[in-house]
Write a protein that holds these residues in place. Structure first.
Motif, PDB file in Angstrom:
ATOM      1  N   ALA A 247     -31.491   4.120   0.638  1.00  0.00           N
ATOM      2  CA  ALA A 247     -32.102   3.707   1.271  1.00  0.00           C
ATOM      3  C   ALA A 247     -34.003   4.188   0.679  1.00  0.00           C
ATOM      4  O   ALA A 247     -34.861   3.974   1.034  1.00  0.00           O
ATOM      5  CB  ALA A 247     -32.090   3.154   2.927  1.00  0.00           C
ATOM      6  N   TYR A 248     -34.167   5.423   0.989  1.00  0.00           N
ATOM      7  CA  TYR A 248     -34.851   6.714   1.086  1.00  0.00           C
ATOM      8  C   TYR A 248     -36.248   6.813  -0.390  1.00  0.00           C
ATOM      9  O   TYR A 248     -36.449   6.495  -0.327  1.00  0.00           O
ATOM     10  CB  TYR A 248     -34.831   7.653   2.070  1.00  0.00           C
ATOM     11  N   ASN A 249     -34.563   6.959  -1.102  1.00  0.00           N
ATOM     12  CA  ASN A 249     -35.045   7.216  -2.849  1.00  0.00           C
ATOM     13  C   ASN A 249     -35.436   5.577  -2.775  1.00  0.00           C
ATOM     14  O   ASN A 249     -36.620   5.344  -3.942  1.00  0.00           O
ATOM     15  CB  ASN A 249     -33.688   7.125  -3.591  1.00  0.00           C
ATOM     16  N   HIS A 250     -34.961   4.396  -2.250  1.00  0.00           N
ATOM     17  CA  HIS A 250     -35.719   3.157  -3.064  1.00  0.00           C
ATOM     18  C   HIS A 250     -36.993   3.220  -2.110  1.00  0.00           C
ATOM     19  O   HIS A 250     -37.961   3.211  -3.147  1.00  0.00           O
ATOM     20  CB  HIS A 250     -34.884   2.322  -2.099  1.00  0.00           C
ATOM     21  N   TYR A 258     -45.283   7.648   0.658  1.00  0.00           N
ATOM     22  CA  TYR A 258     -44.806   7.379   1.369  1.00  0.00           C
ATOM     23  C   TYR A 258     -44.235   8.466   2.396  1.00  0.00           C
ATOM     24  O   TYR A 258     -43.045   9.023   2.183  1.00  0.00           O
ATOM     25  CB  TYR A 258     -44.121   6.283   1.453  1.00  0.00           C
ATOM     26  N   GLN A 259     -44.677   9.200   3.152  1.00  0.00           N
ATOM     27  CA  GLN A 259     -44.291  10.252   3.599  1.00  0.00           C
ATOM     28  C   GLN A 259     -43.162  10.539   3.762  1.00  0.00           C
ATOM     29  O   GLN A 259     -41.545  11.499   4.014  1.00  0.00           O
ATOM     30  CB  GLN A 259     -45.794  10.809   4.377  1.00  0.00           C
ATOM     31  N   PRO A 260     -42.700   8.682   5.113  1.00  0.00           N
ATOM     32  CA  PRO A 260     -41.475   9.420   5.851  1.00  0.00           C
ATOM     33  C   PRO A 260     -40.392   9.003   5.172  1.00  0.00           C
ATOM     34  O   PRO A 260     -39.380   9.564   5.519  1.00  0.00           O
ATOM     35  CB  PRO A 260     -41.336   7.735   6.712  1.00  0.00           C
ATOM     36  N   ALA A 261     -40.438   7.994   3.787  1.00  0.00           N
ATOM     37  CA  ALA A 261     -39.468   8.454   3.056  1.00  0.00           C
ATOM     38  C   ALA A 261     -39.664   9.654   1.859  1.00  0.00           C
ATOM     39  O   ALA A 261     -37.981   9.782   1.913  1.00  0.00           O
ATOM     40  CB  ALA A 261     -39.521   7.136   1.344  1.00  0.00           C
ATOM     41  N   GLN A 262     -40.131  10.110   1.606  1.00  0.00           N
ATOM     42  CA  GLN A 262     -40.653  11.985   1.127  1.00  0.00           C
ATOM     43  C   GLN A 262     -39.371  12.355   1.957  1.00  0.00           C
ATOM     44  O   GLN A 262     -39.093  13.331   1.406  1.00  0.00           O
ATOM     45  CB  GLN A 262     -41.741  12.004   0.330  1.00  0.00           C
ATOM     46  N   ASP A 263     -39.945  12.447   3.067  1.00  0.00           N
ATOM     47  CA  ASP A 263     -38.863  13.295   4.391  1.00  0.00           C
ATOM     48  C   ASP A 263     -37.637  12.853   4.332  1.00  0.00           C
ATOM     49  O   ASP A 263     -36.979  13.818   4.421  1.00  0.00           O
ATOM     50  CB  ASP A 263     -39.986  13.589   5.647  1.00  0.00           C
ATOM     51  N   GLY A 264     -37.818  11.910   4.323  1.00  0.00           N
ATOM     52  CA  GLY A 264     -35.792  11.155   4.398  1.00  0.00           C
ATOM     53  C   GLY A 264     -35.397  12.098   3.241  1.00  0.00           C
ATOM     54  O   GLY A 264     -34.021  11.893   3.700  1.00  0.00           O
TER      55      GLY A 264
END
Length: 275
Positions: A247-250, A258-264
């Motif tokens: 899900a983070y990769n998507h 989108y930084q929260p996605a990159q951090d996750g």
């Protein structure tokens, strides 16, 4: 519900909350091919040609230009409408929205102020100015604008959504959930209040309701990185790192900034790949 958030999970939730606060654009002009089509604009131009002193016609065509992304032409039409009728507060608010889309918040606030001088209870201007204040960190002023719109009995769910975001910033999550729920009742097809309410559910350790809200946000619009990153956080809290990584990769593929996605993704990288 879980008894408490771990330190690491609290940081993750905080990062997503920050993303939720800054990514909302529900009050911005969304490009609309139908309303901004050449055929629609041509028909509006014919109306103006037959009655060149009609400010309403310029205002409507300006809105169509805005939806087509032709912001300069939109400004020309709103300027003309205001030349004909200087008290046309709707045109001020529409021009403000174009300025905001152009990245000119100061000019937008000036126009919202002008609209509100003419009609102090105009909810569109209150909500628009409130969102600019909120994104600038002027949360007390934003809160007051959203409150005024609600007290004026607006039926625009963005007022409750905006106030909910500020309650969320203040860690008043019960109040935030109430406002997001009201926003959802007024705008059930909008994913933003579902994401907002889900974040507050997470803050109260109600993962089940949070997960349901994030999934519904995805059902409404599967192109928002925020929704996928929010869903991923629930998977991560459950220890389902492979699903979280997907899900983070998507989310990161939808919006690489989108930084929260990159951090996750950095936390869960290697658990799975997005197929």
């Amino acid at each position: 519900m879980r008894a408490a958030l771990s330190g690491a999970t609290l940081i993750m939730a905080g990062a997503l909350l920050a993303g939720c606060q800054t990514s909302n654009t529900s009050d911005m002009i969304r490009l609309d091919r139908a309303q901004g089509s050449e055929e629609n604009i041509a028909s509006l131009s014919a109306v103006i040609q037959s009655n060149p002193q009609d400010p309403d016609a310029y205002n409507v065509r300006g809105t169509a230009y805005g939806r087509a992304g032709e912001f300069r032409r939109a400004l020309d039409d709103f300027n003309r409408a205001l030349q004909i009728n200087p008290r046309f507060y709707q045109a001020y608010a529409n021009r403000a929205l174009v300025y905001r889309n152009m990245g000119k918040p100061a000019e937008a606030v000036n126009d919202y102020n002008a609209a509100l001088q003419i009609n102090p209870n105009y909810d569109v201007a209150l909500i628009g100015r409130g969102n600019i204040y909120r994104q600038a960190g002027r949360t007390n002023e934003a809160f007051n604008d959203f409150n005024r719109a609600i007290q004026a009995e607006t039926t625009d769910g963005r007022a409750w959504h905006g106030r909910g975001l500020i309650y969320q910033l203040r860690n008043q999550h019960a109040q935030a959930i109430e406002d997001f729920s009201k926003a959802i009742s007024l705008s059930p097809s909008s994913p933003e209040p579902y994401n907002g309410r889900g974040i507050s559910y997470l803050a109260l350790n109600d993962d089940e309701n949070a997960f349901a809200d994030f999934n519904h946000a995805i059902d409404l619009n599967d192109k928002l990185a925020e929704s996928w990153a929010n869903q991923a956080l629930v998977y991560e809290r459950r220890g389902e790192k492979d699903k979280a990584a997907k899900a983070y990769n998507h989310a990161a593929r939808l919006d690489p900034r989108y930084q929260p996605a990159q951090d996750g993704l950095a936390r869960t990288r290697g658990a799975a790949t997005d197929g």
